[in-house]
Scaffold this motif. Structure first.
Motif, PDB file in Angstrom:
ATOM      1  N   ILE A   1      43.853  52.458  47.353  1.00  0.00           N
ATOM      2  CA  ILE A   1      43.934  51.450  46.630  1.00  0.00           C
ATOM      3  C   ILE A   1      42.887  50.888  45.680  1.00  0.00           C
ATOM      4  O   ILE A   1      41.692  50.918  46.387  1.00  0.00           O
ATOM      5  CB  ILE A   1      44.432  50.276  47.779  1.00  0.00           C
ATOM      6  N   ILE A   2      43.108  50.565  44.596  1.00  0.00           N
ATOM      7  CA  ILE A   2      42.164  49.994  43.680  1.00  0.00           C
ATOM      8  C   ILE A   2      42.461  48.589  43.586  1.00  0.00           C
ATOM      9  O   ILE A   2      43.427  48.245  43.316  1.00  0.00           O
ATOM     10  CB  ILE A   2      42.056  50.686  42.205  1.00  0.00           C
ATOM     11  N   ALA A   3      41.169  47.758  43.900  1.00  0.00           N
ATOM     12  CA  ALA A   3      41.463  46.439  44.053  1.00  0.00           C
ATOM     13  C   ALA A   3      40.410  45.690  42.976  1.00  0.00           C
ATOM     14  O   ALA A   3      39.385  46.137  42.777  1.00  0.00           O
ATOM     15  CB  ALA A   3      41.195  45.667  45.403  1.00  0.00           C
ATOM     16  N   LEU A   4      41.066  44.534  42.278  1.00  0.00           N
ATOM     17  CA  LEU A   4      40.184  43.886  41.399  1.00  0.00           C
ATOM     18  C   LEU A   4      41.055  42.610  41.127  1.00  0.00           C
ATOM     19  O   LEU A   4      42.052  42.360  41.366  1.00  0.00           O
ATOM     20  CB  LEU A   4      40.126  44.667  39.987  1.00  0.00           C
ATOM     21  N   ARG A   5      40.078  41.487  40.748  1.00  0.00           N
ATOM     22  CA  ARG A   5      40.691  40.282  40.466  1.00  0.00           C
ATOM     23  C   ARG A   5      41.432  40.585  38.940  1.00  0.00           C
ATOM     24  O   ARG A   5      40.740  41.262  38.250  1.00  0.00           O
ATOM     25  CB  ARG A   5      39.518  39.309  40.084  1.00  0.00           C
ATOM     26  N   SER A   6      42.477  39.711  38.619  1.00  0.00           N
ATOM     27  CA  SER A   6      43.130  39.831  37.440  1.00  0.00           C
ATOM     28  C   SER A   6      42.393  39.454  36.285  1.00  0.00           C
ATOM     29  O   SER A   6      42.796  39.906  35.182  1.00  0.00           O
ATOM     30  CB  SER A   6      44.458  39.168  37.634  1.00  0.00           C
ATOM     31  N   SER A   7      41.290  38.536  36.325  1.00  0.00           N
ATOM     32  CA  SER A   7      40.785  38.158  35.325  1.00  0.00           C
ATOM     33  C   SER A   7      39.204  37.602  35.735  1.00  0.00           C
ATOM     34  O   SER A   7      39.049  37.514  36.853  1.00  0.00           O
ATOM     35  CB  SER A   7      41.597  36.745  34.640  1.00  0.00           C
ATOM     36  N   TYR A   8      38.607  37.193  34.640  1.00  0.00           N
ATOM     37  CA  TYR A   8      37.188  36.668  34.775  1.00  0.00           C
ATOM     38  C   TYR A   8      37.046  35.450  33.772  1.00  0.00           C
ATOM     39  O   TYR A   8      37.484  35.452  32.653  1.00  0.00           O
ATOM     40  CB  TYR A   8      36.177  37.779  34.911  1.00  0.00           C
ATOM     41  N   VAL A   9      36.046  34.496  34.326  1.00  0.00           N
ATOM     42  CA  VAL A   9      35.759  33.604  33.480  1.00  0.00           C
ATOM     43  C   VAL A   9      34.347  33.632  32.666  1.00  0.00           C
ATOM     44  O   VAL A   9      33.542  34.080  33.457  1.00  0.00           O
ATOM     45  CB  VAL A   9      35.901  32.198  33.943  1.00  0.00           C
ATOM     46  N   ASP A  10      33.980  33.980  31.681  1.00  0.00           N
ATOM     47  CA  ASP A  10      32.840  34.309  31.061  1.00  0.00           C
ATOM     48  C   ASP A  10      31.917  33.047  31.101  1.00  0.00           C
ATOM     49  O   ASP A  10      32.260  31.747  31.350  1.00  0.00           O
ATOM     50  CB  ASP A  10      32.562  34.935  29.660  1.00  0.00           C
ATOM     51  N   LYS A  11      30.618  32.991  30.622  1.00  0.00           N
ATOM     52  CA  LYS A  11      29.548  31.965  30.584  1.00  0.00           C
ATOM     53  C   LYS A  11      29.961  30.662  29.813  1.00  0.00           C
ATOM     54  O   LYS A  11      29.366  29.709  29.892  1.00  0.00           O
ATOM     55  CB  LYS A  11      28.082  32.702  30.261  1.00  0.00           C
ATOM     56  N   GLN A  12      30.792  31.188  28.861  1.00  0.00           N
ATOM     57  CA  GLN A  12      31.097  29.939  27.889  1.00  0.00           C
ATOM     58  C   GLN A  12      32.438  29.370  28.357  1.00  0.00           C
ATOM     59  O   GLN A  12      33.198  28.509  27.647  1.00  0.00           O
ATOM     60  CB  GLN A  12      31.524  30.693  26.355  1.00  0.00           C
ATOM     61  N   GLY A  13      32.911  29.670  29.485  1.00  0.00           N
ATOM     62  CA  GLY A  13      34.227  28.990  30.315  1.00  0.00           C
ATOM     63  C   GLY A  13      35.430  29.679  29.410  1.00  0.00           C
ATOM     64  O   GLY A  13      36.390  29.247  29.906  1.00  0.00           O
ATOM     65  N   VAL A  14      35.399  30.929  28.980  1.00  0.00           N
ATOM     66  CA  VAL A  14      36.605  31.765  28.500  1.00  0.00           C
ATOM     67  C   VAL A  14      37.071  32.773  29.355  1.00  0.00           C
ATOM     68  O   VAL A  14      36.146  33.560  30.018  1.00  0.00           O
ATOM     69  CB  VAL A  14      36.212  32.190  27.084  1.00  0.00           C
ATOM     70  N   ARG A  15      38.271  32.460  29.772  1.00  0.00           N
ATOM     71  CA  ARG A  15      39.064  33.692  30.656  1.00  0.00           C
ATOM     72  C   ARG A  15      39.425  34.835  29.859  1.00  0.00           C
ATOM     73  O   ARG A  15      39.969  34.696  28.821  1.00  0.00           O
ATOM     74  CB  ARG A  15      40.396  32.993  31.112  1.00  0.00           C
ATOM     75  N   HIS A  16      39.054  35.988  30.598  1.00  0.00           N
ATOM     76  CA  HIS A  16      39.509  37.240  30.024  1.00  0.00           C
ATOM     77  C   HIS A  16      40.305  38.183  31.027  1.00  0.00           C
ATOM     78  O   HIS A  16      40.082  38.111  32.172  1.00  0.00           O
ATOM     79  CB  HIS A  16      38.271  37.946  29.721  1.00  0.00           C
TER      80      HIS A  16
END
Length: 452
Positions: free
Chosen positions: A375-390
């Motif tokens: 199983i490979i696990a990861l969060r679907s997204s992250y929020v950068d220092k500027q508050g933008v989600r990727h």
């Protein structure tokens, strides 16, 4: 731990002269005297993390500063408070490493060189650098003269010790004695070393990473995939800790543990009886690991605990050994994954963050195991220092990223939105599956960039 079946292999400077107690007394030197035996231009191998040899580190730094010499340092998990690698000493040391942790902050100094290898190859790549000197840390000797290489030195395996012209042992009574046996044991005999430096430096503790709500959501999906009697592998961080909590909460029974790193999470699963290793084929009844990362409570739990068995990483991480257990479930993290299933678990773009580690070894070993799964696990997204989600699920990996696990080897992928199986699916089927567990904000855009 039965040392009577284990024989010393390397002949240290005083091997064969008197008993081990006499040898120990004659080999004992100051850190400065030990450092004086290291020559300008030497390649020197050292253990990392809580096994770092602080006395030898400080003495060697002073010697290099005084003499104007330079060495090569080979290792991994080197702590950031080592004196040798401070910015003012960058002209004294060239550092070769195959897995970065806190020492990634040293990369801008210009004297850090990354070596791409699997973790089971730790000893092999260090041997390929031809270190003349190996410095190890170990516990005081037992009644038979055996010292435990303890919590984070398995990468300096027997091959490294036997190849080295000079082996310096920094003996620290704060280190726990780890239960070990077999050909790939964690012990070294007094007669196998050439100098002994005594130290009482406090061990560096790693406080367990707190779990987040997202971690718990992902962990909930993964826990459902772990049947009673499975043999599991967990890594480091909040997500593995959350998985451990979910396994305990779900009332899983008779789990086995064959893992790279023993953590506080592993300790808690053993204490609760969730992990009892009763159904394992390799080292039945015992948790298998190669290193410890945790705090003082973990060291005390591991000290002399025969419910654990520590061996060198080239054995523990060998897929041919891993797969001898039935029902292996390996769980590994990722930085990002593309729509074809390529996994990057070690870089942020072209900037190295960690290393290849053992991920592909565990992916392979689990899939070779009868009834196993990776199983490979990861969060679907992250929020950068500027508050933008990727999105972490991407049409293509970020330019410059490293492929840690190729798409041909990826099986299950888990995010907080669910789990999908990519094995033997076409590229478009894989993309659709991954999009279904991507963050909803990015699904439509990902659909427009699906591969053929």
């Amino acid at each position: 731990m039965t040392t009577y079946e284990i024989k010393p292999v390397r002949r240290g400077r005083l091997a064969g002269t008197g008993d081990w107690r006499q040898q120990y007394a004659a080999l004992r030197v100051s850190a400065e005297e030990a450092a004086a035996q290291i020559h300008n231009g030497d390649a020197v191998a050292m253990p990392g993390a809580a096994s770092w040899p602080y006395a030898a580190d400080a003495a060697l730094t002073r010697r290099l500063r005084q003499s104007g010499g330079k060495i090569e340092l080979d290792g991994l998990f080197t702590p950031t408070d080592t004196v040798l690698l401070q910015p003012e000493n960058r002209d004294l040391v060239e550092y070769y490493v195959n897995f970065l942790s806190g020492d990634r902050a040293l990369i801008p100094q210009g004297n850090v060189h990354f070596v791409p290898t699997h973790l089971s190859e730790d000893g092999a790549w260090i041997c390929a650098r031809h270190p003349r000197v190996t410095v190890i840390t170990c516990t005081p000797p037992d009644e038979n003269g055996w010292m435990s290489r303890s919590i984070s030195a398995s990468h300096l395996d027997r091959d490294v010790l036997e190849q080295s012209e000079l082996v310096i042992a920094e003996v620290n009574s704060n280190l726990p004695v780890l239960s070990t046996d077999g050909e790939y044991h964690h012990l070294v005999h007094v007669s196998e070393v050439d100098a002994i430096v005594e130290s009482d430096h406090a061990l560096a503790e790693n406080v367990p990473t707190p779990t987040t709500e997202l971690d718990r959501q992902i962990a909930g999906h993964i826990a459902e995939m772990v049947p009673d009697g499975a043999c599991i592998q967990l890594g480091l961080g909040g997500l593995p800790n959350a998985i451990g909590e979910c396994l305990a909460y779900a009332g899983k029974k008779d789990l086995g543990m064959h893992t790279e790193v023993v953590t506080n999470c592993v300790m808690e699963l053993m204490r609760r009886g969730v992990v009892n290793n009763s159904r394992k084929q390799v080292c039945p009844g015992r948790t298998v690991g190669t290193l410890c990362v945790g705090d003082r409570e973990l060291w005390e739990f591991c000290d002399g605990n025969d419910q654990l068995c520590f061996r060198e990483v080239k054995w523990v991480n060998n897929p041919r050994i891993i797969c001898q257990n039935d029902g292996v479930v390996s769980i590994n993290n990722a930085v990002e994954i593309d729509l074809t299933g390529q996994v990057n678990a070690e870089s942020i773009g072209d900037r190295m963050y960690s290393g290849t580690g053992g991920q592909l070894e565990w992916v392979t070993g689990a899939q070779w195991s009868r009834g196993g799964k990776s199983i490979i696990a990861l969060r679907s997204s992250y929020v950068d220092k500027q508050g933008v989600r990727h999105s972490k699920i991407r049409p293509q990996l970020t330019p410059g990223s490293i492929v840690t696990t190729p798409r041909t080897m990826v099986q299950y992928v888990a995010t907080e939105y669910g789990v999908v199986n990519l094995k033997y699916k076409s590229t478009r089927e894989r993309a659709r599956a991954l999009i279904s567990i991507a963050h909803p904000d990015f699904r439509k855009e990902l659909e427009k960039q699906m591969p053929l």
